[in-house]
Design a protein around this motif. Sequence first.
Motif, PDB file in Angstrom:
ATOM      1  N   ASN A  42       0.818  -1.211   0.000  1.00 17.86           N
ATOM      2  CA  ASN A  42       0.000   0.000   0.000  1.00 17.86           C
ATOM      3  C   ASN A  42       0.851   1.258   0.000  1.00 17.86           C
ATOM      4  O   ASN A  42       0.521   2.235  -0.687  1.00 17.86           O
ATOM      5  CB  ASN A  42      -0.936   0.011   1.208  1.00 17.86           C
ATOM      6  N   ILE A  46       0.864   4.270  -2.794  1.00 16.52           N
ATOM      7  CA  ILE A  46       0.710   5.684  -2.463  1.00 16.52           C
ATOM      8  C   ILE A  46       1.905   6.494  -2.943  1.00 16.52           C
ATOM      9  O   ILE A  46       1.753   7.600  -3.470  1.00 16.52           O
ATOM     10  CB  ILE A  46       0.488   5.838  -0.946  1.00 16.52           C
ATOM     11  N   SER A  49       1.659   6.821  -6.661  1.00 15.93           N
ATOM     12  CA  SER A  49       0.543   7.713  -6.955  1.00 15.93           C
ATOM     13  C   SER A  49       0.972   9.166  -6.800  1.00 15.93           C
ATOM     14  O   SER A  49       0.576  10.029  -7.579  1.00 15.93           O
ATOM     15  CB  SER A  49      -0.629   7.401  -6.033  1.00 15.93           C
ATOM     16  N   PHE A  50       1.781   9.432  -5.778  1.00 13.44           N
ATOM     17  CA  PHE A  50       2.279  10.795  -5.571  1.00 13.44           C
ATOM     18  C   PHE A  50       3.249  11.197  -6.679  1.00 13.44           C
ATOM     19  O   PHE A  50       3.192  12.319  -7.186  1.00 13.44           O
ATOM     20  CB  PHE A  50       2.960  10.896  -4.206  1.00 13.44           C
ATOM     21  N   SER A  55      -4.416   9.754  -8.709  1.00 18.24           N
ATOM     22  CA  SER A  55      -5.066   9.346  -7.460  1.00 18.24           C
ATOM     23  C   SER A  55      -5.506   7.885  -7.469  1.00 18.24           C
ATOM     24  O   SER A  55      -6.044   7.405  -6.477  1.00 18.24           O
ATOM     25  CB  SER A  55      -6.273  10.235  -7.192  1.00 18.24           C
ATOM     26  N   GLN A  58      -3.866   5.748  -4.684  1.00 11.38           N
ATOM     27  CA  GLN A  58      -4.400   6.012  -3.355  1.00 11.38           C
ATOM     28  C   GLN A  58      -5.753   5.344  -3.165  1.00 11.38           C
ATOM     29  O   GLN A  58      -6.036   4.801  -2.095  1.00 11.38           O
ATOM     30  CB  GLN A  58      -4.516   7.512  -3.131  1.00 11.38           C
TER      31      GLN A  58
END
Length: 69
Positions: A42, A46, A49-50, A55, A58
């Motif tokens: 996870n 994230i 995704s950043f 998004s 996330q």
Amino acid sequence: MHLEQLISNNSIFLTGLLGILYNRNSILVALMGIEMALLGINLNFICFSFVLNDSLGQIFALFILTVAA
């Protein structure tokens, strides 16, 4: 910054994976290893995704946390 984050995320994942593989006697330790592996995955979602400014990672991480709980 992102490389250090990916290294720490992968080390969390590998710790969980080794906890699953090397301790088959205790179901509680195996469940904690599964949770750590999911946490590492996870955090990677994230982080990517950043970096990619999207998004979807996330949302997928939130979905995995919801199903795992």
